[in-house]
Design an enzyme around this catalytic site. Structure first.
Site, PDB file in Angstrom:
ATOM      1  N   HIS A 141      -6.571   5.632  -2.679  1.00 11.15           N
ATOM      2  CA  HIS A 141      -4.952   5.711  -1.251  1.00 11.15           C
ATOM      3  C   HIS A 141      -4.377   3.964  -1.514  1.00 11.15           C
ATOM      4  O   HIS A 141      -3.329   4.478  -1.567  1.00 11.15           O
ATOM      5  CB  HIS A 141      -5.360   5.526  -0.203  1.00 11.15           C
ATOM      6  CG  HIS A 141      -4.547   5.508   1.249  1.00 11.15           C
ATOM      7  ND1 HIS A 141      -4.320   5.811   1.746  1.00 11.15           N
ATOM      8  CD2 HIS A 141      -4.258   3.999   1.698  1.00 11.15           C
ATOM      9  CE1 HIS A 141      -3.583   5.439   2.502  1.00 11.15           C
ATOM     10  NE2 HIS A 141      -3.331   4.182   2.376  1.00 11.15           N
ATOM     11  N   GLU A 142      -5.166   2.967  -2.094  1.00 11.76           N
ATOM     12  CA  GLU A 142      -5.061   1.956  -2.641  1.00 11.76           C
ATOM     13  C   GLU A 142      -4.041   2.148  -3.518  1.00 11.76           C
ATOM     14  O   GLU A 142      -3.571   1.429  -3.806  1.00 11.76           O
ATOM     15  CB  GLU A 142      -5.794   1.104  -1.910  1.00 11.76           C
ATOM     16  CG  GLU A 142      -6.472   0.751  -0.607  1.00 11.76           C
ATOM     17  CD  GLU A 142      -5.484   0.490   0.314  1.00 11.76           C
ATOM     18  OE1 GLU A 142      -4.404   0.308   0.042  1.00 11.76           O
ATOM     19  OE2 GLU A 142      -5.954   0.910   1.653  1.00 11.76           O
ATOM     20  N   HIS A 145      -1.133   3.544  -3.559  1.00 10.86           N
ATOM     21  CA  HIS A 145       0.294   2.402  -2.907  1.00 10.86           C
ATOM     22  C   HIS A 145       0.408   2.050  -4.369  1.00 10.86           C
ATOM     23  O   HIS A 145       1.543   2.167  -4.894  1.00 10.86           O
ATOM     24  CB  HIS A 145      -0.532   1.985  -2.137  1.00 10.86           C
ATOM     25  CG  HIS A 145      -0.764   2.040  -0.758  1.00 10.86           C
ATOM     26  ND1 HIS A 145       0.756   2.911  -0.260  1.00 10.86           N
ATOM     27  CD2 HIS A 145      -1.509   2.116   0.327  1.00 10.86           C
ATOM     28  CE1 HIS A 145       0.098   2.932   0.789  1.00 10.86           C
ATOM     29  NE2 HIS A 145      -0.833   2.879   1.127  1.00 10.86           N
ATOM     30  N   GLU A 216       2.804   6.098   4.289  1.00 11.16           N
ATOM     31  CA  GLU A 216       1.469   6.074   4.226  1.00 11.16           C
ATOM     32  C   GLU A 216       0.688   7.625   3.834  1.00 11.16           C
ATOM     33  O   GLU A 216      -0.497   7.940   3.233  1.00 11.16           O
ATOM     34  CB  GLU A 216       1.137   5.457   5.674  1.00 11.16           C
ATOM     35  CG  GLU A 216       0.760   4.132   5.638  1.00 11.16           C
ATOM     36  CD  GLU A 216      -0.593   3.474   4.691  1.00 11.16           C
ATOM     37  OE1 GLU A 216      -1.246   3.934   4.359  1.00 11.16           O
ATOM     38  OE2 GLU A 216      -0.032   2.402   3.886  1.00 11.16           O
TER      39      GLU A 216
END
Length: 285
Positions: A141-142, A145, A216
């Protein structure tokens, strides 16, 4: 949310400064198309620069507050796994390996930051209390980003919003004085523009947070692709069931959890609810 608060307040301060400078310089953007274009370019440039500066400042404050310790060489199996997983996912995403750090907290969380020099920092709680498959999904997930350049997107979006706030504030105050046939003195005109800045800044903050929530959702989908969708769902479910402790007001934006909110306050949250995110991931199974 503290980081986004710094981000918002820094930009608000700049717009207030621009409006005060505009008022006392006496620039007239209505005189000609050329004059309007020149002011537009100047405001856009300053807005983007201020958004970038606010981002760097908030990144520094967050890193300082959390006291993340950067890893160069692993000291144990857990740190070795962390560095290897981040390096693998960065290769899969097609980006250089970011710096990796660990901060001391029992809370299960992680955050990403950076534009040219990126970093990922995870809590000790995430490393030691979350199963590795789920922790890998959180790291994915990070990484997404960073790969999606979400930080530059937020900076650019805030810069454009700043331009809108500036012009709407100037034009709306002029329109109000014209409609009510009020002679705008120097002090009265300035107060009207400053009030308009505050009003439109609150509205644009809601737009910025909505944009952040969409990022997100995209990062969740990307994290599921870099790991396993079931692991991404399980990680969010684990976070949803955990006793809530969101980066103790240090850094919510680009963290995996964000913050809890309800009612009107939810409009100004950088993260959607975990239930929303889980539901969307399940819908795409």
């Amino acid at each position: 949310m503290k980081r986004m608060r710094w981000f918002f307040l820094s930009n608000l301060a700049l717009i207030l400064l621009l409006v005060v400078a505009y008022h006392f310089i006496g620039a007239d953007i209505h005189q000609s198309a050329l004059g309007f274009f020149e002011v537009l370019v100047a405001v856009l440039f300053i807005s983007l620069f201020s958004a970038y500066f606010a981002f760097l400042f908030s990144r520094y404050k967050a890193k300082q507050s959390l006291e993340s310790k950067m890893l160069n060489t692993p000291r144990n199996d857990v740190e070795g796994w962390l560095l290897a997983t981040v390096a693998k996912q960065a290769r899969q995403a097609g980006i250089p390996r970011p710096q990796v750090g660990i901060y001391d907290s029992a809370d299960m969380n992680a955050y990403a930051s950076g534009v040219s020099h990126s970093m990922i920092s995870v809590s000790k709680g995430l490393l030691f209390f979350m199963p590795r498959a789920e922790a890998e999904a959180v790291l994915g997930h990070e990484i997404c980003h960073l790969a999606n350049m979400d930080m530059p997107k937020l900076i650019a979006y805030q810069g454009v919003l700043n331009v809108g706030v500036f012009y709407l504030s100037v034009l709306s105050s002029d329109v109000v004085f014209a409609l009510f046939l009020i002679s705008s003195g120097e002090i009265l005109g300035l107060m009207a523009m400053l009030f308009a800045v505050l009003l439109f800044s609150v509205l644009t903050a809601a737009l910025l947070m909505r944009f952040s929530r969409q990022l997100e959702f995209c990062a969740d989908e990307g994290g599921a692709g870099l790991s396993q969708r079931r692991a991404m769902i399980a990680a969010l479910e684990r976070l949803s069931g955990e006793r809530y402790a969101p980066l103790p007001e240090k850094m919510a934006v680009f963290g995996i959890k964000g913050s809890l909110a309800s009612g009107v306050k939810r409009i100004f949250m950088s993260h959607p609810s975990l239930d929303e995110r889980i539901s969307l991931l399940r819908r795409h199974v």
